[in-house]
Write a protein that holds these residues in place. Structure first.
Motif, PDB file in Angstrom:
ATOM      1  N   UNK A  38      18.736  15.217  -0.667  1.00  0.00           N
ATOM      2  CA  UNK A  38      17.776  14.384  -1.268  1.00  0.00           C
ATOM      3  C   UNK A  38      16.732  14.184  -0.136  1.00  0.00           C
ATOM      4  N   UNK A  39      16.726  14.526   1.001  1.00  0.00           N
ATOM      5  CA  UNK A  39      15.834  14.181   2.008  1.00  0.00           C
ATOM      6  C   UNK A  39      14.590  15.278   1.757  1.00  0.00           C
ATOM      7  N   UNK A  40      13.375  14.696   1.324  1.00  0.00           N
ATOM      8  CA  UNK A  40      12.148  15.768   1.107  1.00  0.00           C
ATOM      9  C   UNK A  40      11.909  16.348   2.195  1.00  0.00           C
ATOM     10  N   UNK A  41      10.838  17.617   2.218  1.00  0.00           N
ATOM     11  CA  UNK A  41      10.500  18.446   3.011  1.00  0.00           C
ATOM     12  C   UNK A  41       9.224  17.617   3.652  1.00  0.00           C
ATOM     13  N   UNK A  42       8.479  16.674   2.838  1.00  0.00           N
ATOM     14  CA  UNK A  42       7.225  16.236   3.172  1.00  0.00           C
ATOM     15  C   UNK A  42       7.637  14.905   3.773  1.00  0.00           C
ATOM     16  N   UNK A  43       8.359  14.980   4.895  1.00  0.00           N
ATOM     17  CA  UNK A  43       8.702  13.589   5.764  1.00  0.00           C
ATOM     18  C   UNK A  43       7.526  13.533   6.626  1.00  0.00           C
ATOM     19  N   UNK A  44       6.817  12.298   6.614  1.00  0.00           N
ATOM     20  CA  UNK A  44       5.326  12.033   7.297  1.00  0.00           C
ATOM     21  C   UNK A  44       5.690  10.847   8.355  1.00  0.00           C
ATOM     22  N   UNK A  45       4.983  11.125   9.423  1.00  0.00           N
ATOM     23  CA  UNK A  45       4.783   9.935  10.293  1.00  0.00           C
ATOM     24  C   UNK A  45       4.065   8.877   9.784  1.00  0.00           C
ATOM     25  N   UNK A  46       4.004   7.754  10.549  1.00  0.00           N
ATOM     26  CA  UNK A  46       3.301   6.559   9.804  1.00  0.00           C
ATOM     27  C   UNK A  46       1.739   6.867  10.033  1.00  0.00           C
ATOM     28  N   UNK A  47       1.333   7.502  11.130  1.00  0.00           N
ATOM     29  CA  UNK A  47       0.285   7.746  11.317  1.00  0.00           C
ATOM     30  C   UNK A  47      -0.455   8.635   9.957  1.00  0.00           C
ATOM     31  N   UNK A  48       0.287   9.799   9.663  1.00  0.00           N
ATOM     32  CA  UNK A  48      -0.149  10.572   8.633  1.00  0.00           C
ATOM     33  C   UNK A  48      -0.233   9.749   7.106  1.00  0.00           C
ATOM     34  N   UNK A  49       0.689   8.553   6.982  1.00  0.00           N
ATOM     35  CA  UNK A  49       0.839   7.908   5.712  1.00  0.00           C
ATOM     36  C   UNK A  49      -0.392   7.183   5.835  1.00  0.00           C
ATOM     37  N   UNK A  50      -0.598   6.422   6.735  1.00  0.00           N
ATOM     38  CA  UNK A  50      -1.688   5.268   6.662  1.00  0.00           C
ATOM     39  C   UNK A  50      -3.116   6.134   6.672  1.00  0.00           C
ATOM     40  N   UNK A  51      -3.135   7.111   7.188  1.00  0.00           N
ATOM     41  CA  UNK A  51      -4.394   7.987   7.228  1.00  0.00           C
ATOM     42  C   UNK A  51      -4.718   8.542   5.641  1.00  0.00           C
ATOM     43  N   UNK A  52      -3.555   8.992   5.083  1.00  0.00           N
ATOM     44  CA  UNK A  52      -3.613   9.303   3.581  1.00  0.00           C
ATOM     45  C   UNK A  52      -3.843   7.969   2.749  1.00  0.00           C
ATOM     46  N   UNK A  54      -0.279   0.587  13.495  1.00  0.00           N
ATOM     47  CA  UNK A  54       1.074   1.144  12.829  1.00  0.00           C
ATOM     48  C   UNK A  54       1.874   2.119  13.434  1.00  0.00           C
ATOM     49  N   UNK A  55       1.139   2.831  13.941  1.00  0.00           N
ATOM     50  CA  UNK A  55       1.830   4.141  14.444  1.00  0.00           C
ATOM     51  C   UNK A  55       2.816   3.467  15.801  1.00  0.00           C
ATOM     52  N   UNK A  56       2.386   2.557  16.381  1.00  0.00           N
ATOM     53  CA  UNK A  56       3.042   2.011  17.472  1.00  0.00           C
ATOM     54  C   UNK A  56       4.083   0.871  17.252  1.00  0.00           C
ATOM     55  N   UNK A  57       4.324   0.797  15.984  1.00  0.00           N
ATOM     56  CA  UNK A  57       5.307  -0.556  15.555  1.00  0.00           C
ATOM     57  C   UNK A  57       6.559  -0.188  15.886  1.00  0.00           C
ATOM     58  N   UNK A  58       6.972   0.803  15.992  1.00  0.00           N
ATOM     59  CA  UNK A  58       8.301   1.183  15.977  1.00  0.00           C
ATOM     60  C   UNK A  58       8.609   2.419  15.270  1.00  0.00           C
ATOM     61  N   UNK A  59       9.912   3.054  15.412  1.00  0.00           N
ATOM     62  CA  UNK A  59      10.334   4.095  14.664  1.00  0.00           C
ATOM     63  C   UNK A  59      11.341   3.330  13.576  1.00  0.00           C
ATOM     64  N   UNK A  60      11.239   3.763  12.363  1.00  0.00           N
ATOM     65  CA  UNK A  60      12.143   3.192  11.319  1.00  0.00           C
ATOM     66  C   UNK A  60      12.488   4.696  10.502  1.00  0.00           C
ATOM     67  N   UNK A  61      13.757   4.502  10.180  1.00  0.00           N
ATOM     68  CA  UNK A  61      14.256   5.668   9.131  1.00  0.00           C
ATOM     69  C   UNK A  61      13.758   5.632   7.627  1.00  0.00           C
ATOM     70  N   UNK A  62      13.269   4.442   7.130  1.00  0.00           N
ATOM     71  CA  UNK A  62      12.835   4.109   5.965  1.00  0.00           C
ATOM     72  C   UNK A  62      11.687   3.128   6.040  1.00  0.00           C
ATOM     73  N   UNK A  63      10.617   3.527   5.640  1.00  0.00           N
ATOM     74  CA  UNK A  63       9.428   2.644   5.222  1.00  0.00           C
ATOM     75  C   UNK A  63       9.405   2.270   3.624  1.00  0.00           C
TER      76      UNK A  63
END
Length: 364
Positions: free
Chosen positions: A246-260, A106-115
């Motif tokens: 409206x942009x939250x402080x806790x913006x995480x990358x996909x590695x962090x998201x999927x680990x969570x 997932x981390x290497x799937x590409x960069x997105x602004x919104x998941x």
């Protein structure tokens, strides 16, 4: 930017997927790279709304037959779609090594602004995991009491498990602005009073006949009817969502998201009534209380009543054949040992049932 947003409801049939699809499409129209993950087990509503027929889903990636790039659907509307289907449940059962491999995928799937994650209906472990891992929640409700009480129950589970992200509410199927404001006001007051959390309004989605027309044609309504009231609502929601404030402080990358996410898949969640899960299982919902179980919830995948969970062990122990040594005392001892557990569980269920009664009065 990489914002992770879980769109959820606590109840099926409130228009959650329709919102997810049309919002994702408009975000892409605004120039944001957007990925829509279908985290709805089995029903594949995104496929129906867009008239697509995925050959593969995330399960094929987990089993090693396909790469993530193989299963991503590049939709003509400008969004990328990851079909989840039954593969979402398989994610929860992966071991550490395979989890690590999937996270890197997932981390290497590409960069997105919104998941954007379209979760299942109800309050299952999978729904809770996606919500707890996301930085932001869009909670979709309608004026129906069952929608509001189920949404409240989902919030209760998330709060008890330490959710710290931003929660915004979208009121769907509104006849007018005044009714949407009233629904949100009551729901916000209830959440503040009983859960101690602050909910923010994101906006509303009017009841509009073009939504059903687009559904029959299996096309997004914002594309088919761009000048409709419903389409204007989507544009308004997207505008508020993308505002700088409206942009939250806790913006995480996909590695962090999927680990969570994987962490919550394998963590004993804190459930309503102050009870911890004894093993990974579906998250219990307000179906625990007979008075709080709407008819529409009967039989849904996500609802597992704590009362049932308690009754099964007790019934199986009490009705089981006597031990081979013929000692009736063994069965009696087993039942007596279970009684304190059952009493505590009953007290928890009763307390939660009473809380929901108060909540319903407040909302109603």
């Amino acid at each position: 930017m990489n914002r992770t947003i879980a769109i959820t409801s606590g109840k099926g049939g409130v228009g959650k997927t329709n919102l997810a699809v049309n919002l994702a499409i408009h975000l892409a129209e605004l120039g944001h790279r957007t990925c829509l993950f279908d985290a709805d087990l089995g029903t594949a509503n995104i496929n129906i709304l867009l008239g697509i027929h995925p050959e593969y889903d995330i399960g094929d990636v987990i089993r090693g037959g396909r790469s993530l790039h193989d299963i991503i659907i590049r939709d003509s509307s400008g969004i990328d779609i990851i079909p989840g289907s039954s593969g979402v449940e398989e994610i929860a059962n992966l071991d550490g090594k395979n989890l690590d491999t999937l996270v890197k995928t997932f981390a290497h799937a590409g960069k997105y602004d919104f998941y954007i994650f379209d979760t299942s209906a109800g309050i299952s472990r999978n729904v809770a995991a996606f919500c707890l891992a996301a930085s932001e929640l869009l909670l979709v409700v309608t004026s129906e009491p069952t929608s509001l009480t189920d949404a409240y129950s989902l919030l209760k589970v998330l709060v008890k498990n330490g959710y710290q992200g931003r929660i915004r509410v979208v009121v769907n199927r509104c006849p007018d602005l005044a009714s949407a404001k009233e629904v949100f006001k009551k729901f916000r007051m209830t959440a503040d009073k009983y859960l101690g959390i602050k909910l923010e309004p994101l906006g509303l989605l009017y009841q509009d006949e073009v939504i059903n027309k687009a559904l029959r044609e299996q096309k997004p309504f914002i594309t088919l009817y761009p000048r409709s009231n419903a389409a204007n609502c989507i544009r308004s929601l997207a505008r508020r969502l993308t505002e700088e404030s409206g942009v939250p402080e806790d913006v995480v990358d996909m590695t962090t998201f999927w680990n969570r996410c994987f962490h919550y898949f394998h963590t004993l969640l804190d459930l309503p009534g102050g009870k911890k899960e004894s093993k990974p299982a579906l998250v219990s919902t307000i179906a625990a209380a007979p008075e709080a179980q709407p008819r529409e919830q009967a039989g849904r995948e996500a609802s597992v009543a704590p009362a049932n969970a308690a009754a099964k062990p007790l019934t199986s122990e009490a009705s089981a054949p006597a031990p081979k040594n013929g000692s009736p005392a063994a069965s009696l001892d087993t039942v007596q040992a279970l009684l304190p557990i059952v009493e505590r569980l009953t007290d928890s269920i009763l307390a939660f049932s009473q809380e929901l009664s108060r909540v319903r009065k407040t909302i109603g």
